[in-house]
Scaffold this active site. Sequence first.
Site, PDB file in Angstrom:
ATOM      1  N   ASP A  99     -95.665  53.346  35.030  1.00  0.00           N
ATOM      2  CA  ASP A  99     -97.033  53.337  35.557  1.00  0.00           C
ATOM      3  C   ASP A  99     -97.002  53.524  37.068  1.00  0.00           C
ATOM      4  OD1 ASP A  99     -99.710  52.944  36.082  1.00  0.00           O
ATOM      5  OD2 ASP A  99     -99.673  50.784  35.729  1.00  0.00           O
ATOM      6  N   ASP A 144     -99.594  53.885  40.100  1.00  0.00           N
ATOM      7  CA  ASP A 144    -100.999  53.738  40.487  1.00  0.00           C
ATOM      8  C   ASP A 144    -101.137  54.111  41.958  1.00  0.00           C
ATOM      9  OD1 ASP A 144    -103.623  52.913  41.037  1.00  0.00           O
ATOM     10  OD2 ASP A 144    -103.516  51.337  39.523  1.00  0.00           O
ATOM     11  N   ASP A 174     -95.311  49.947  38.590  1.00  0.00           N
ATOM     12  CA  ASP A 174     -95.661  48.611  38.115  1.00  0.00           C
ATOM     13  C   ASP A 174     -94.635  48.204  37.063  1.00  0.00           C
ATOM     14  OD1 ASP A 174     -96.716  46.291  37.082  1.00  0.00           O
ATOM     15  OD2 ASP A 174     -98.783  47.013  37.072  1.00  0.00           O
TER      16      ASP A 174
END
EC number: 2.7.7.-
Length: 323
Positions: A97, A99, A274
């Site tokens: 992930d 972001d 993450d």
Amino acid sequence: MMPMFEPATPLERKRYYREEWNVRDLPDFIADNLHMREFGFDHNGRGPSDRYRVFRDERSLARFMRVRYPFAAYSSVAFYREPWKRKGWQRSELIFDVDAKDLPVRSCECDGVCPTCLDEARELVLMMVDTLKGDLGLGDIHVIYSGRGYHVRVLDPEVMELGSEVRAEILRYTAGAREPRRKFTDGVSSYEMEHFSIPLGYHRVFTERARHVLLHLRGDEDIEDVTARTVKTAVRNRNLILEDRWGEFRSVIGPRVYPRLVKGISKINMRMLDAKVTIDLKRILRLPTSLHSKVSMICMEVKNPETFDPLKSAVPRFVDERE
């Protein structure tokens, strides 16, 4: 705030799911095993409190989405025998992930997301996919634009049954989050080699990630055990990195300081993703094709990450009609 990054109103959500969204646009890797996944929904912008949902087929999911037009929709990365109880775990996708709003190093100064940091997140994803394919030999890889970043979803059978500890190790390798080895021995004598002198394996991975960090520093970042003066020196001399003159860059930073910079960058690299998402076998992720209502962007599978532009491909029609 740019119009496409403003929150969607309930009416806009309703229009999207009734006029634009189509369940047939679901990626095959989700549609083919819909009944084995747990679904979760956020109906008011406060988080996915509506959990343990199961849909036997695409028609039932389509009916739900059009009637409820949720603030956010999620599905599990795990496959279950009894997804309505979250029991009978069988396997889970390997997830990474990225972001854009949480990148510890990015060249923009926006409060949330903007075209600049979204593109820098895409650059990271391209490097990760290259490492997953080239170094780890994985091939069933899907890139998803989440609305504020990207999910890399891996469904190769050999990784689907791995536990959290092994997934964390893959994350550290792929992210360049381990300090690269410098000291070696040939059985008779010992010697040192910097990461940029070894164009293979993990040293190559780390060098790529370090280049990304150094080229996107603004100069005001805190790097563990590295002085602000050294950070500014790195920014002033990063043209050497662009020209692949790592040895000269190391000399400018200082041979005794450079190992501390390398260690600091390895810690930054870990924060570029993450980690909790990667090690969580029962995570739910934003559903591709769904609307990210906080920023009015479509979560969607990216067929060609090299050329993908979310501002052209992931903006719902209602954004263009805003006054």
